[in-house]
Design a protein around this motif. Structure first.
Motif, PDB file in Angstrom:
ATOM      1  N   GLY A   1     -66.602  48.087  83.246  1.00  0.00           N
ATOM      2  CA  GLY A   1     -67.998  47.966  83.183  1.00  0.00           C
ATOM      3  C   GLY A   1     -68.268  46.860  84.168  1.00  0.00           C
ATOM      4  O   GLY A   1     -67.780  46.559  84.965  1.00  0.00           O
ATOM      5  N   PRO A   2     -69.705  46.452  83.896  1.00  0.00           N
ATOM      6  CA  PRO A   2     -70.028  45.357  84.859  1.00  0.00           C
ATOM      7  C   PRO A   2     -69.518  44.026  84.711  1.00  0.00           C
ATOM      8  O   PRO A   2     -68.833  43.804  83.698  1.00  0.00           O
ATOM      9  N   VAL A   3     -68.889  43.599  86.000  1.00  0.00           N
ATOM     10  CA  VAL A   3     -68.010  42.384  85.975  1.00  0.00           C
ATOM     11  C   VAL A   3     -68.689  40.979  85.434  1.00  0.00           C
ATOM     12  O   VAL A   3     -69.967  40.762  85.893  1.00  0.00           O
ATOM     13  N   SER A   4     -68.050  40.390  84.543  1.00  0.00           N
ATOM     14  CA  SER A   4     -68.641  39.376  83.964  1.00  0.00           C
ATOM     15  C   SER A   4     -68.757  38.126  84.866  1.00  0.00           C
ATOM     16  O   SER A   4     -67.885  38.125  86.015  1.00  0.00           O
ATOM     17  N   GLU A   5     -69.596  37.179  84.689  1.00  0.00           N
ATOM     18  CA  GLU A   5     -69.793  35.963  85.512  1.00  0.00           C
ATOM     19  C   GLU A   5     -68.399  35.389  85.698  1.00  0.00           C
ATOM     20  O   GLU A   5     -68.024  34.816  86.652  1.00  0.00           O
ATOM     21  N   ASN A   6     -67.592  35.119  84.642  1.00  0.00           N
ATOM     22  CA  ASN A   6     -66.220  34.629  84.636  1.00  0.00           C
ATOM     23  C   ASN A   6     -65.973  34.943  83.308  1.00  0.00           C
ATOM     24  O   ASN A   6     -66.089  35.493  82.409  1.00  0.00           O
ATOM     25  N   HIS A   7     -64.378  34.282  83.246  1.00  0.00           N
ATOM     26  CA  HIS A   7     -63.600  34.731  82.052  1.00  0.00           C
ATOM     27  C   HIS A   7     -64.307  34.403  80.835  1.00  0.00           C
ATOM     28  O   HIS A   7     -64.195  35.173  79.688  1.00  0.00           O
ATOM     29  N   THR A   8     -64.789  33.086  80.531  1.00  0.00           N
ATOM     30  CA  THR A   8     -65.348  32.749  79.336  1.00  0.00           C
ATOM     31  C   THR A   8     -66.588  33.838  78.994  1.00  0.00           C
ATOM     32  O   THR A   8     -66.655  33.965  77.689  1.00  0.00           O
ATOM     33  N   ALA A   9     -67.443  34.144  79.979  1.00  0.00           N
ATOM     34  CA  ALA A   9     -68.570  35.018  79.787  1.00  0.00           C
ATOM     35  C   ALA A   9     -67.843  36.222  79.056  1.00  0.00           C
ATOM     36  O   ALA A   9     -68.595  36.973  78.206  1.00  0.00           O
ATOM     37  N   ASN A  10     -66.815  36.754  79.627  1.00  0.00           N
ATOM     38  CA  ASN A  10     -66.207  38.012  79.180  1.00  0.00           C
ATOM     39  C   ASN A  10     -65.844  37.920  77.871  1.00  0.00           C
ATOM     40  O   ASN A  10     -66.074  38.658  76.736  1.00  0.00           O
ATOM     41  N   PHE A  11     -65.057  36.726  77.524  1.00  0.00           N
ATOM     42  CA  PHE A  11     -64.790  36.447  75.966  1.00  0.00           C
ATOM     43  C   PHE A  11     -65.776  36.260  75.193  1.00  0.00           C
ATOM     44  O   PHE A  11     -65.828  37.157  74.064  1.00  0.00           O
ATOM     45  N   ILE A  12     -67.006  35.588  75.450  1.00  0.00           N
ATOM     46  CA  ILE A  12     -68.039  35.700  74.421  1.00  0.00           C
ATOM     47  C   ILE A  12     -68.679  36.911  74.476  1.00  0.00           C
ATOM     48  O   ILE A  12     -69.027  37.287  73.572  1.00  0.00           O
ATOM     49  N   ASP A  13     -68.722  37.893  75.395  1.00  0.00           N
ATOM     50  CA  ASP A  13     -69.308  39.120  75.180  1.00  0.00           C
ATOM     51  C   ASP A  13     -68.593  39.987  74.518  1.00  0.00           C
ATOM     52  O   ASP A  13     -68.845  40.683  73.336  1.00  0.00           O
ATOM     53  N   ALA A  14     -67.209  39.725  74.387  1.00  0.00           N
ATOM     54  CA  ALA A  14     -66.279  40.500  73.523  1.00  0.00           C
ATOM     55  C   ALA A  14     -66.425  39.976  72.048  1.00  0.00           C
ATOM     56  O   ALA A  14     -66.215  40.858  71.187  1.00  0.00           O
ATOM     57  N   MET A  15     -66.422  38.870  71.852  1.00  0.00           N
ATOM     58  CA  MET A  15     -66.826  37.994  70.655  1.00  0.00           C
ATOM     59  C   MET A  15     -68.009  38.768  69.873  1.00  0.00           C
ATOM     60  O   MET A  15     -68.194  39.055  68.689  1.00  0.00           O
ATOM     61  N   LYS A  16     -68.915  39.005  70.582  1.00  0.00           N
ATOM     62  CA  LYS A  16     -70.351  39.587  70.196  1.00  0.00           C
ATOM     63  C   LYS A  16     -69.992  41.027  69.902  1.00  0.00           C
ATOM     64  O   LYS A  16     -70.561  41.510  68.776  1.00  0.00           O
ATOM     65  N   SER A  17     -69.050  41.837  70.730  1.00  0.00           N
ATOM     66  CA  SER A  17     -69.138  43.184  70.459  1.00  0.00           C
ATOM     67  C   SER A  17     -67.980  43.539  69.567  1.00  0.00           C
ATOM     68  O   SER A  17     -67.996  44.420  69.055  1.00  0.00           O
ATOM     69  N   ARG A  18     -67.283  42.404  69.209  1.00  0.00           N
ATOM     70  CA  ARG A  18     -66.012  42.645  68.378  1.00  0.00           C
ATOM     71  C   ARG A  18     -64.962  43.707  68.927  1.00  0.00           C
ATOM     72  O   ARG A  18     -64.268  44.221  68.397  1.00  0.00           O
ATOM     73  N   GLU A  19     -64.954  43.618  70.197  1.00  0.00           N
ATOM     74  CA  GLU A  19     -63.844  44.284  71.275  1.00  0.00           C
ATOM     75  C   GLU A  19     -62.727  43.349  71.623  1.00  0.00           C
ATOM     76  O   GLU A  19     -62.894  41.985  71.430  1.00  0.00           O
ATOM     77  N   GLN A  20     -62.165  43.644  72.333  1.00  0.00           N
ATOM     78  CA  GLN A  20     -61.004  42.880  73.035  1.00  0.00           C
ATOM     79  C   GLN A  20     -61.434  42.893  74.539  1.00  0.00           C
ATOM     80  O   GLN A  20     -62.202  43.582  75.077  1.00  0.00           O
ATOM     81  N   PRO A  21     -61.240  41.890  75.360  1.00  0.00           N
ATOM     82  CA  PRO A  21     -61.601  41.382  76.526  1.00  0.00           C
ATOM     83  C   PRO A  21     -61.000  41.935  77.596  1.00  0.00           C
ATOM     84  O   PRO A  21     -59.862  42.866  77.367  1.00  0.00           O
TER      85      PRO A  21
END
Length: 456
Positions: free
Chosen positions: A378-398
């Motif tokens: 999918g779209p590349v996150s700004e950095n590792h933490t952004a990807n982590f928080i996106d996954a927290m919100k979607s309740r998926e794995q990063p």
């Protein structure tokens, strides 16, 4: 691109997290505020603060608020609390005991940057307390620790990010490298070489009193009881301000009791990308051969015979037979980075460059639109933490989940076991055990020190 198995796992985890929020899993604890209101700015806490602990914290203040820090060194804790207030204008609470952080209802997620031997205990207990987890690489000290973490992620439905940041690199060199391979630019892969650099041994390091402010017993935690050791000479540059030769701050990476040397340090970066490129995220090697290696102390039955010097390998060449018979070479020689060789060409990638004819050919024959995003999922996150928080919100794995990380780290752990025992190992990637070698299999786990067992 996710494998069907990974996709199935992610769908399961979405269901598991919903069930956990409803209290259907034993031991998941209370739901985090992030679960209740995913649009809120999440609240984090960092456990383990020297060097990488502050690095991941400072990168994350753009996306999250920090309510608490924990570290067993009072000087490190105090300095980082001051840095956080200076950076954000907000104060956080400080603790020596990480369990006080886990008891807080206002913390959505913890970032763990302790020495490796603490990773599993804190990660498991954090998930059982209802926290999402970001843990630095290498995730585990042993292979069985990785299996335990996987079970707890599945049980609790927590989001878990491993800090292998090359999967979310802002200049996307490693993502482009995998996209080149998937687009057939080097044909079929014939060999992959990971140059991860060597290490140095140490002089004899005497046992002395630990510095004031450091709780040495708690720093050891699950590791075997040992004296604090240090020589007077101080480290300079990155990681500076501590003894150059010690079994504690920074230099703990050179001791098998607390880490895995270069194999688990740089290896956890480059072997990860190599495994991803080979499509082996759900598999692993079938054989590990220690072609050559050098240990700084004598070993007997896989254990160092002295306790006063660094004991992880200084030089090595390991051959891992990957799926399809592709050799993965892990070496202390040559440039730090990864060389991919195929039937139609080859190229080299590291944090500073992506080079070779297939790369030069991109000028006239660029990758298809969306090729890098397809690698990332999918779209590349700004950095590792952004990807982590996106996954927290979607309740998926990063992007760097525990399963892919553990699979590649098994190669590194097995390489270290092969070196320690001085022999080739055959590995069953389906059963995740060493074939026909009871002594080698005994190194897949380690009993924690009494009083520091994982609280399930």
């Amino acid at each position: 691109m996710s494998s069907p198995r990974t996709a199935d796992r992610r769908r399961f985890l979405q269901t598991a997290s919903a069930a956990a929020a409803a209290g259907l899993f034993v031991g998941t604890g209370r739901p985090s505020r992030g679960q209740e209101s995913p649009n809120e700015r999440p609240v984090f806490a960092t456990i383990g603060l020297r060097n990488q602990g502050w690095a991941i914290t400072s990168k994350s203040t753009k996306f999250a608020d920090f309510a608490a820090f924990a570290d067993v060194d009072a000087d490190v804790l105090g300095a980082n609390l001051e840095q956080l207030e200076k950076r954000t204008g907000k104060k956080a609470d400080g603790y020596k005991d990480y369990r006080e952080v886990l008891d807080r209802d206002d913390v959505d997620a913890v970032m763990i940057a302790t020495p490796d031997h603490w990773h599993t205990k804190i990660s498991v207990e954090a998930m059982l307390a209802g926290k999402d987890v970001y843990c630095e690489k290498p995730l585990t000290l042993t292979i069985d620790e990785g299996k335990l973490i996987e079970r707890v992620v599945e049980k609790t439905g927590r989001t878990f990010q491993v800090g292998t940041m090359q999967r979310t690199e802002s200049n996307q060199r490693f993502l482009k490298a995998i996209a080149l391979i998937r687009d057939g630019r080097i044909g079929e892969i014939r060999k992959v070489t990971c140059g991860i650099g060597g290490a140095t041994g140490s002089p004899e390091i005497p046992a002395i009193d630990p510095p004031a402010g450091l709780d040495w017993d708690m720093w050891l935690g699950p590791a075997p009881e040992a004296d604090y050791r240090a020589l007077p000479e101080m480290r300079t540059g990155y990681g500076g301000g501590v003894p150059l030769y010690t079994n504690c701050h920074y230099a703990w990476r050179n001791w098998y009791e607390y880490s895995g040397g270069q194999m688990n340090d740089w290896g956890a970066h480059h072997v990860d990308i190599a495994t991803w490129a080979l499509g082996a995220d759900d598999s692993g090697p079938s054989k590990i051969t220690p072609v050559s290696y050098s240990l700084p102390v004598d070993y007997k039955n896989g254990y160092p015979t002295v306790a006063d010097r660094y004991n992880s390998p200084t030089k090595f060449e390991i051959h891992a037979e990957m799926p399809g018979g592709v050799p993965l070479i892990i070496t202390s020689e040559g440039d730090n980075g990864i060389l991919f060789e195929g039937t139609k060409g080859r190229f080299f990638v590291n944090r500073g460059k992506l080079a070779g004819k297939p790369v030069e050919d991109l000028e006239s024959n660029p990758l298809p639109e969306g090729a890098v995003e397809a690698v990332y999922g999918g779209p590349v996150s700004e950095n590792h933490t952004a990807n982590f928080i996106d996954a927290m919100k979607s309740r998926e794995q990063p992007i760097s989940d525990v399963w892919s990380h553990n699979r590649m780290l098994e190669t590194c752990h097995l390489a270290n076991i092969a070196i320690r025992l001085g022999r080739e190992l055959k590995w069953d990637p389906a059963k995740r055990e060493i074939v026909g070698d009871a002594e080698a299999n005994s190194f897949l786990s380690r009993e924690p020190r009494k009083g520091y067992e994982i609280q399930m």
